[in-house]
Enzyme design. Structure first.
Site, mmCIF file in Angstrom:
data_model
loop_
_atom_site.group_PDB
_atom_site.id
_atom_site.type_symbol
_atom_site.label_atom_id
_atom_site.label_comp_id
_atom_site.label_asym_id
_atom_site.label_seq_id
_atom_site.Cartn_x
_atom_site.Cartn_y
_atom_site.Cartn_z
ATOM 1 N N ARG A 14 -12.778 -17.801 6.308
ATOM 2 C CA ARG A 14 -11.661 -18.068 7.220
ATOM 3 C C ARG A 14 -12.070 -18.148 8.682
ATOM 4 O O ARG A 14 -11.515 -18.940 9.452
ATOM 5 C CB ARG A 14 -10.582 -16.999 7.043
ATOM 6 N N GLU B 96 -3.612 -2.185 5.675
ATOM 7 C CA GLU B 96 -4.154 -2.829 6.875
ATOM 8 C C GLU B 96 -4.262 -1.869 8.056
ATOM 9 O O GLU B 96 -5.072 -2.085 8.957
ATOM 10 C CB GLU B 96 -3.296 -4.037 7.264
ATOM 11 N N ALA C 263 0.833 -1.203 0.000
ATOM 12 C CA ALA C 263 0.000 0.000 0.000
ATOM 13 C C ALA C 263 0.866 1.252 0.000
ATOM 14 O O ALA C 263 0.609 2.209 -0.739
ATOM 15 C CB ALA C 263 -0.931 -0.007 1.208
ATOM 16 N N HIS D 282 -3.801 -13.261 11.587
ATOM 17 C CA HIS D 282 -3.391 -12.996 10.212
ATOM 18 C C HIS D 282 -3.646 -11.562 9.774
ATOM 19 O O HIS D 282 -2.791 -10.943 9.147
ATOM 20 C CB HIS D 282 -4.136 -13.951 9.283
ATOM 21 N N GLU E 64 -9.952 -19.606 -3.657
ATOM 22 C CA GLU E 64 -9.695 -19.631 -2.225
ATOM 23 C C GLU E 64 -11.006 -19.559 -1.459
ATOM 24 O O GLU E 64 -12.089 -19.465 -2.045
ATOM 25 C CB GLU E 64 -8.752 -18.481 -1.836
ATOM 26 N N ASN F 81 4.488 -7.359 5.762
ATOM 27 C CA ASN F 81 3.568 -8.473 5.526
ATOM 28 C C ASN F 81 3.296 -8.670 4.044
ATOM 29 O O ASN F 81 3.024 -9.789 3.598
ATOM 30 C CB ASN F 81 2.252 -8.227 6.263
ATOM 31 N N GLN G 41 1.189 -14.921 0.136
ATOM 32 C CA GLN G 41 1.397 -16.053 -0.768
ATOM 33 C C GLN G 41 0.299 -16.183 -1.813
ATOM 34 O O GLN G 41 0.563 -16.343 -2.996
ATOM 35 C CB GLN G 41 1.467 -17.358 0.051
ATOM 36 N N GLY G 42 -0.942 -16.128 -1.353
ATOM 37 C CA GLY G 42 -2.068 -16.543 -2.193
ATOM 38 C C GLY G 42 -2.184 -15.829 -3.516
ATOM 39 O O GLY G 42 -2.102 -16.427 -4.580
#
Length: 516
Positions: free
Chosen positions: A271, A352, A14, A328, A111, A39, A44-45
């Protein structure tokens, strides 16, 4: 005194997105460690975007709202999912290389809580690293980057942010002034013992904004990633949700699958649902594993995860990876409007650290990198369009409380134990009261809202920030008397109703209130 157009606190995706789009201005990035410790580099995703012919932004919107348990800011979600495909296409044209098939078509993963295959990835399971590195090298020639300096307090005059005070590793205090200050310092993963976050993410930007009087919101909504590599009782690294998207399933040590008895989406449920299910199995004394035996090309599809497993002696040929949930992502943060503006003039937040409301009560997988790109650009465009009038006052006067004698602070581990025990995946009235009482012992000594942190060491400042964030999360969780998304109260029913009127628990200084 140093003066610049824009100061950005943080060096993740960001932050670098804003810097890239403001490269025509004098921009300074200040980061507490090196630029590569964020972070974003660990993500990964991939990035979610409705680019497939059978998909649409409306599908992506509906998935985001449903996963967020209808607590989302609807207008901001619409902007996110509509701009997402265009934003990704622009970065592809600039040279970002996402994974494609032999025909050059983007490979799309799936996902949790997504109704379609729409996860774009790079380097197999190194999307965050690939994209963040690309942005860094694109921005570097135009931006001054100050590393190994922690931002400790904002310089505020009459509710207007004029700059930031920092402390470097030699203990020196520096003051930087700018027309606009942007907090992009990430969340607060290190407040919990088991986390996917890098250990430098101690909630500094959010705590600093709180001390300055900025309004925070949704701090009770904490997302635990269901599948972290679990070795000897400790979470040591992330196992991407994309692994389940490729066909892996969650099983106990006896090989028993359990997710389809809990949710119709099974292993790809939201999640918060999966994390609680794994938590419940572990409470019963069971071990939980990801069964990857159905994924033929695991090593090439997930090279980062393969290396992580080998590092910890996991034999992937067995087809089983031991997993457990870990903190997370923070859905809450510094409350902003659609342009990233906070309740303090000239102070912005993104990524975030910000609460735009796009994630609601539970973030949809792979929407975080997308948020950084889309809202990072939006903030940059907004700053470019408004007056760059520099605040006139140039005082470094600090009105915060002086501490004559340093109080005895707890260790980071003690804070993490309190948060994990009482403010974790499952919460209760009694547990939250115990946590709040523990935090308030320190709040009464040092005042989370009004303290001069300049005389403290960097480690002590991080502890003060963690105490501040822990108290805010626990108190916000106590105020929300329902279960929703990442906030689960065993003493209140779960609510995911679509017709529910969105209410936020908001906090500023010592006042806490519930608003629309």
């Amino acid at each position: 005194m140093p003066q610049t157009d824009v100061i950005i606190i943080g060096s993740g995706l960001a932050a670098l997105t804003v810097a890239y789009h403001l490269r025509h201005k004098h921009v300074k990035i200040i980061t507490k460690s090196s630029w590569s410790q964020s972070n974003s580099m660990l993500a990964q995703g991939g990035i979610a975007a409705a680019v497939a012919n059978n998909d649409s932004w409306k599908n992506h919107f509906e998935d985001t709202i449903a996963a967020g348990c209808y607590h989302n800011n609807v207008k901001n979600v619409e902007y996110l999912v509509q701009e997402g495909p265009r934003e990704l296409n622009e970065w592809i044209h600039r040279g970002v290389k996402f994974d494609c098939d032999t025909k050059g078509q983007l490979l799309l993963g799936k996902e949790g809580a997504h109704s379609h295959h729409r996860i774009i990835h790079a380097g197999g399971d190194a999307t965050g690293k690939e994209l963040t590195s690309f942005l860094y090298y694109q921005s570097k020639p135009y931006v001054q980057i100050v590393e190994n300096e922690i931002a400790i307090d904002l310089i505020i005059e009459q509710n207007c942010c004029q700059g930031v005070n920092t402390k470097n590793n030699q203990g020196e205090i520096n003051s930087y002034f700018a027309s606009h200050v942007i907090i992009a310092s990430g969340g607060c993963g290190a407040v919990y013992g088991q986390t996917s976050n890098t250990d430098v993410i101690t909630g500094d930007g959010i705590a600093m904004a709180f001390r300055a009087g900025a309004e925070l919101a949704d701090m009770e909504f904490v997302q635990f990633h269901p599948t972290m590599l679990h070795i000897n009782g400790k979470c040591v690294g992330l196992i991407s949700e994309a692994v389940r998207g490729e066909g892996a399933s969650l099983v106990t040590q006896n090989g028993e699958a359990f997710m389809y008895t809990i949710h119709h989406q099974g292993d790809l449920a939201p999640r918060d649902v999966v994390s609680r299910a794994i938590f419940d199995e572990m409470e019963k004394g069971n071990q939980v594993f990801l069964d990857i035996s159905s994924i033929n090309n695991f090593n090439s599809r997930f090279p980062t995860i393969t290396a992580l497993c080998k590092q910890y002696g996991i034999n992937l040929a067995s087809g089983k990876i031991p997993v457990a949930p870990g903190m997370h992502f923070l859905m809450g943060g510094i409350k902003t409007n659609e342009n990233g503006e906070t309740s303090i003039q000239h102070l912005f937040a993104v990524g975030e650290a910000a609460c735009t409301g796009v994630h609601g009560a539970n973030r949809l997988a792979s929407n975080s990198l997308l948020e950084g790109l889309v809202f990072g650009k939006r903030i940059a465009n907004y700053i470019s369009s408004i007056s760059a009038e520099v605040p006139q006052s140039r005082t470094t006067k600090n009105k915060a409380k002086q501490v004559n004698e340093k109080p005895k602070l707890p260790t980071k581990k003690q804070i993490q134990e309190i948060m994990t025990t009482y403010v974790g995946i499952q919460r209760s009235n009694t547990g939250l009261q115990l946590a709040i009482k523990w935090f308030e012992k320190y709040r009464d000594q040092i005042s989370f809202q009004n303290i001069n942190v300049k005389t403290f060491t960097i480690n002590e400042i991080e502890v003060i920030n963690m105490l501040t964030i822990g108290w805010i999360i626990a108190t916000s969780a106590f105020e929300r008397t329902e279960s929703r998304g990442g906030h689960y109260r065993i003493d209140y029913p779960e609510r995911n109703d679509q017709n529910w009127q969105r209410k936020q628990v908001m906090i500023t200084k010592s006042e806490m209130f519930v608003g629309a």
